[in-house]
Scaffold this motif. Structure first.
Motif, short mmCIF file in Angstrom:
data_model
loop_
_atom_site.label_atom_id
_atom_site.label_comp_id
_atom_site.label_asym_id
_atom_site.label_seq_id
_atom_site.Cartn_x
_atom_site.Cartn_y
_atom_site.Cartn_z
N ILE A 89 -10.30 5.43 8.93
CA ILE A 89 -10.15 4.65 7.57
C ILE A 89 -9.41 3.06 7.77
O ILE A 89 -9.19 2.94 9.40
N ALA A 90 -10.06 2.33 7.18
CA ALA A 90 -9.77 1.09 7.24
C ALA A 90 -9.01 0.00 6.24
O ALA A 90 -9.87 0.77 4.64
N LEU A 91 -8.48 -0.43 6.24
CA LEU A 91 -7.53 -1.95 4.94
C LEU A 91 -8.67 -3.13 4.89
O LEU A 91 -8.77 -3.89 5.65
N ASN B 213 -3.03 -9.69 2.49
CA ASN B 213 -2.22 -8.43 1.72
C ASN B 213 -3.67 -7.51 1.58
O ASN B 213 -4.73 -7.73 1.46
N ALA B 214 -3.39 -5.85 1.49
CA ALA B 214 -4.31 -4.77 1.09
C ALA B 214 -5.42 -4.80 0.13
O ALA B 214 -4.37 -4.80 -1.32
N THR B 215 -5.89 -5.26 -0.09
CA THR B 215 -6.88 -5.29 -1.63
C THR B 215 -7.25 -3.77 -2.01
O THR B 215 -7.62 -3.75 -3.29
N ILE C 31 -6.68 -1.48 -4.27
CA ILE C 31 -5.89 -1.36 -4.28
C ILE C 31 -4.92 -2.76 -5.69
O ILE C 31 -5.20 -3.47 -4.39
N GLN C 32 -4.40 -2.50 -6.54
CA GLN C 32 -3.55 -3.41 -6.94
C GLN C 32 -2.65 -3.09 -7.43
O GLN C 32 -1.80 -2.27 -7.84
#
Length: 657
Positions: free
Chosen positions: A535-537, A544-546, A563-564
């Motif tokens: 898994i990767a962000l 910030n993770a999108t 991711i919002q």
């Protein structure tokens, strides 16, 4: 040492010691001592800085540092430095060569000789910078570990492997005193590949000359009984011989070589019975698993004639231009490290590439032979950060603190060690239930525990040897009906976000993907997930993770979900039928993955488009990472042999973007 017009060759500089010493003349005609500096390594990958010091009866007569070796504008090797006979020829000349990587403070090697300058002739003193002596020098430090420096601000360097009065030659400690009377006469042709040092001699094209090499078995059983001799079997007398390293030396597409000089005590000698006599350090390193073996190739005329001290290696560092320099093209993967045992996870940071080599098994019980290793981004012989580990699984690098953390499944611990070595690994947290995946975001460590099924986090404090982990918090599991949450595998984290995979039973649809954000754990995917693992962000410029990306090992699919704010969108399958997917990474424009069964490394634009195979014919490619310049991945290598002997064909590879 001296640079020529284009810094393409090193010519002779004569340094008169008479004025420096201020000694009275003892008669006799002037002579010279020509000190020759050569290397069997690759510059600047293995060594980028050398410092040469010379003292006459304790008085400094020469002290120069040469940087950016192997790059345009720096000196080239072989290089020579000449000393004239002082007025008192009995005065002792001490010469020290200090070789470093990562600048002058990154000392790796020290070679020292104590001799005199002969009268009436010009003698040759070879002081090679040898792979087998890597680790023979180190910086002197105070009680707090800070480097000690002289009045000019240069680090003080000490011998790290030999006793006082000794120095390293070919991996063994020998007396540093050399009688100048036995030194050979100086002939430029014997140093510069038949030339005179003006870029006109031949050189040895290492990769090409060993392209069809065979492996020569070392007689380690005999060495174990009698450690005074190291022997290997050669197919014939007219051969070239090289060490097969884990990353040091001159690398081709699949192997790294350190060529040895023929008929040399510091290289090899062919004996009458057809065997090769090698430095004892070769067998010692091989017995310790630090050397992949010996390569032997037929020798002939030209640049692939038998390698000797008179035939230096070709490369950007070479002062002899009469030969080719074969190296992997930029469009081909290049090895960061080879001859690895089952690497399973890697991380890339500004400090370099760090990876976990997993433990091997005996009767389904892991041996304590796992390891943590690191090397610069350009590659080189790996630095062993932690050894004798019981089934290490995943890792996280804290470049700011200079630390590496990892999970130890069999020991049930979170481990930590200094990233640059110099400190023993220690348990940061123990009594855990088979810790598996690990991620670091800021000061927060998040990890999974395969057996208990839990996901946990804790905050780091302190630094160095005082780093500690605060109270452990278990993150709540997602609410999933009809599916048993089992075997959380990998985890990725960013500020305020942690996402992980439950791989479930291999080959079943029991896998689940979850993300913790906004104070709760959300189910991202729970239907049709065939063994989700890696898994990767995707993060923006502020970190910030999108989006979250993951792959299914059994299902062969690549997914993403946006991711919002405090929510995660429905998953989107962006690729299917890709095989046994084993790793995933994301950069600004693309998503990358590895297919274990197909042996491929693949890239797909995030905005949509055609997939591109970046590398094929890889040996079970696994974990993958990216930075601004390149893509890095693990080849896990072959399974262990039937008798449990580990295959040493795992690798860490790099491909320029």
């Amino acid at each position: 040492m001296k640079r020529t017009k284009a810094a393409s060759a090193a010519a002779v500089v004569l340094l008169s010691l008479a004025g420096a010493a201020g000694a009275a003349s003892c008669g006799g005609s002037k002579g010279q001592l020509m000190v020759v500096f050569q290397t069997d390594m690759s510059l600047p990958k293995d060594i980028d800085t050398i410092r040469v010091e010379a003292t006459l009866d304790g008085s400094v007569v020469y002290d120069e540092t040469f940087e950016r070796l192997g790059t345009e504008g720096s000196i080239r090797l072989p290089a020579t430095l000449g000393f004239l006979t002082p007025d008192d020829p009995t005065q002792s000349l001490r010469v020290r060569v200090i070789a470093s990587r990562g600048g002058a403070d990154g000392v790796r090697l020290l070679r020292e000789v104590l001799t005199t300058v002969p009268e009436g002739r010009t003698a040759t003193l070879h002081m090679p910078i040898q792979f087998l002596c890597d680790g023979s020098g180190e910086v002197e430090r105070d009680a707090e570990g800070n480097p000690l420096r002289d009045a000019q601000g240069k680090v003080l360097v000490k011998n790290s492997t030999c006793l006082a009065g000794e120095s390293c030659v070919a991996g063994s400690c020998v007396a540093r005193e050399v009688d100048s009377k036995v030194l050979p006469e100086f002939e430029p042709a014997d140093v510069f590949g038949g030339g005179d040092g003006d870029n006109d001699g031949l050189c040895f094209d290492t990769v090409r000359c060993f392209a069809s090499a065979a492996s020569a078995p070392l007689d380690l059983d005999a060495f174990e009984e009698d450690g005074s001799a190291c022997r290997a079997v050669a197919p014939g007398p007219d051969v070239n011989v090289a060490l097969l390293t884990q990353g040091g030396g001159i690398c081709g597409g699949s192997a790294c070589f350190v060529p040895l000089d023929a008929e040399s005590d510091a290289g090899y000698r062919a004996e009458a019975d057809g065997t090769l006599l090698l430095p004892v350090a070769v067998c010692k390193l091989a017995a310790e698993g630090k050397l992949a073996g010996i390569a032997v190739a037929s020798a002939g005329e030209g640049t692939c004639r038998r390698k000797g001290t008179d035939l230096p290696t070709c490369g950007p560092w070479s002062s002899t231009g009469g030969g080719e320099y074969t190296q992997p093209g930029e469009a081909q993967p290049t090895p960061i490290a080879v001859a690895q045992v089952h690497p399973v996870s890697l991380r890339v940071s500004a400090s370099g590439v760090t990876w976990v080599s997993g433990a091997t098994f005996e009767a389904d019980v892991p041996r304590q032979d796992g390891a943590l290793k690191t090397t610069p981004l350009a590659g080189g012989e790996p630095l062993l950060v932690g050894e004798a580990q019981a089934s290490p699984r995943d890792l996280a690098v804290d470049a700011e603190r200079g630390l590496v953390f990892w999970t130890s499944a069999e020991a049930g611990a979170l481990m930590v060690a200094p990233l640059g070595g110099g400190g023993a690994p220690r348990a940061l947290l123990d009594d855990r239930d088979q810790p598996e995946g690990l991620s670091l975001s800021g000061d927060e460590l998040t990890w999974t525990e395969l057996r208990s099924g839990g996901v946990f986090r804790a905050t780091l404090s302190g630094s160095g040897a005082d780093v500690a982990l605060g109270p452990v918090e278990e993150l709540p599991p997602p609410a999933v009906s009809g599916v048993e949450l089992a075997s959380p595998y990998r985890v990725a984290s960013a500020p305020g976000v942690a996402c992980w995979t439950y791989q479930g039973t291999l080959g079943s649809e029991e896998g689940v993907v979850a993300c913790y954000l906004g104070g709760e754990t959300l189910t991202v995917a729970a239907a049709g997930q065939f063994t989700p693992r890696e898994i990767a962000l995707d993060v923006d410029d502020q970190g910030n993770a999108t989006a979250v990306y993951w792959v299914t090992f059994s299902g062969g699919s690549v997914f993403r979900a946006d991711i919002q704010g405090g929510d995660v969108s429905a998953p989107e399958e962006i690729a299917a039928g890709q095989g046994d997917l084993n790793g995933i990474a994301v950069d600004d424009a693309n998503v990358y993955w590895t297919s274990r069964d197909a042996g491929e490394v693949v890239r797909l634009p995030k905005a949509g488009g055609e997939r591109a195979v970046l590398a094929s014919k890889q040996l079970r490619p696994g974990d993958i990472a990216v930075d601004d310049a390149a893509v890095y991945w693990i080849n896990e290598g072959s399974s262990a042999q039937e008798d449990g002997t580990p295959a040493r064909d795992g690798a860490i590879l790099k491909l320029a973007k």
